[in-house]
Design a protein around this motif. Structure first.
Motif, PDB file in Angstrom:
ATOM      1  N   GLY A 161     -10.592   7.446   4.563  1.00 47.53           N
ATOM      2  CA  GLY A 161     -10.063   6.438   5.465  1.00 47.53           C
ATOM      3  C   GLY A 161      -8.789   6.344   5.668  1.00 47.53           C
ATOM      4  O   GLY A 161      -7.633   5.257   6.458  1.00 47.53           O
ATOM      5  N   GLU A 218      -3.705   7.805  -4.127  1.00 47.76           N
ATOM      6  CA  GLU A 218      -5.413   6.551  -3.727  1.00 47.76           C
ATOM      7  C   GLU A 218      -5.488   6.466  -2.271  1.00 47.76           C
ATOM      8  O   GLU A 218      -4.605   5.771  -2.038  1.00 47.76           O
ATOM      9  CB  GLU A 218      -4.740   5.209  -5.015  1.00 47.76           C
ATOM     10  N   THR A 219      -7.135   5.757  -2.208  1.00 51.47           N
ATOM     11  CA  THR A 219      -7.164   5.736  -0.921  1.00 51.47           C
ATOM     12  C   THR A 219      -8.241   4.302  -1.342  1.00 51.47           C
ATOM     13  O   THR A 219      -8.639   4.313  -2.326  1.00 51.47           O
ATOM     14  CB  THR A 219      -7.518   6.504  -0.027  1.00 51.47           C
ATOM     15  N   TYR A 220      -8.065   3.435   0.120  1.00 52.46           N
ATOM     16  CA  TYR A 220      -9.098   1.963  -0.070  1.00 52.46           C
ATOM     17  C   TYR A 220     -10.363   2.655  -0.231  1.00 52.46           C
ATOM     18  O   TYR A 220     -10.728   1.986  -0.286  1.00 52.46           O
ATOM     19  CB  TYR A 220      -8.381   1.608   0.310  1.00 52.46           C
ATOM     20  N   ARG A 221     -11.027   3.773   0.449  1.00 50.84           N
ATOM     21  CA  ARG A 221     -11.754   3.859   0.204  1.00 50.84           C
ATOM     22  C   ARG A 221     -11.874   5.363  -0.131  1.00 50.84           C
ATOM     23  O   ARG A 221     -11.215   6.330   0.056  1.00 50.84           O
ATOM     24  CB  ARG A 221     -12.851   3.729   2.147  1.00 50.84           C
ATOM     25  N   ASN A 222     -13.898   5.972  -0.396  1.00 48.38           N
ATOM     26  CA  ASN A 222     -13.953   7.158  -0.516  1.00 48.38           C
ATOM     27  C   ASN A 222     -15.836   7.500  -0.550  1.00 48.38           C
ATOM     28  O   ASN A 222     -16.379   7.280  -0.961  1.00 48.38           O
ATOM     29  CB  ASN A 222     -13.481   8.035  -1.855  1.00 48.38           C
ATOM     30  N   ASN A 271       0.710  -1.595  -0.022  1.00 47.55           N
ATOM     31  CA  ASN A 271       0.251  -0.646  -0.152  1.00 47.55           C
ATOM     32  C   ASN A 271       0.857   1.401   0.283  1.00 47.55           C
ATOM     33  O   ASN A 271       1.558   1.157   0.388  1.00 47.55           O
ATOM     34  CB  ASN A 271      -0.862   0.009   1.245  1.00 47.55           C
ATOM     35  N   PRO A 277      -5.769   8.631   4.982  1.00 46.76           N
ATOM     36  CA  PRO A 277      -5.214   8.446   4.167  1.00 46.76           C
ATOM     37  C   PRO A 277      -4.039   9.075   4.635  1.00 46.76           C
ATOM     38  O   PRO A 277      -3.799  10.394   5.222  1.00 46.76           O
ATOM     39  CB  PRO A 277      -5.116   8.968   3.091  1.00 46.76           C
TER      40      PRO A 277
END
Length: 142
Positions: free
Chosen positions: A24, A32-36, A2, A26
């Protein structure tokens, strides 16, 4: 690996904390994030505030829940806020025995020790002093 790990933080500014939570938490809000997403009561005050803010866009609704995503404006607002408050979190690349991991930490020493704690779960005989001597840490590029 990641390249934009999350951090464990709470922001006193509730508006910024909601953005941070939606992404998430960050280390870099622009990465880039794993959620939004952020879910809230569709008929509530918070949904009205989000809908009126340039930091949010409504991305869906199901039954009585509204879902909002953070806009690029919101991501930049969070990045500027983190800089203004002197947020200590940064990305560090820790290399040990030919393997590199990117983690969020507050310092080089914190990055080394955090990685040691992760590695020592599998290498119970490994002493921190030996890990510290062999591991290489550098600030990871944004």
């Amino acid at each position: 690996m990641n390249s934009n790990p999350g951090v464990n933080r709470y922001l006193k500014d509730k508006a910024m904390d909601h953005i941070d939570h939606a992404l998430g938490r960050p280390v870099d809000p622009l990465g880039e994030t794993y959620r939004n997403h952020f879910a809230t009561d569709a008929g509530g005050k918070q949904a009205q505030q989000f809908a009126a803010s340039p930091n949010w866009e409504k991305v869906g609704q199901r039954d009585d829940m509204a879902f909002f995503g953070v806009t690029d404006i919101g991501k930049w607002a969070l990045k500027d806020h983190l800089k203004a408050i002197g947020d200590p979190w940064a990305r560090y690349a820790v290399t040990w025995e030919g393997h590199t991991v990117v983690i969020a930490a507050k310092s080089i020493g914190n990055a080394k020790y955090s990685t040691y704690l992760d590695v020592s779960d599998s290498y119970s005989e490994l002493k921190f002093v030996d890990f510290a001597r062999e591991a290489k840490v550098r600030r990871a590029a944004a």
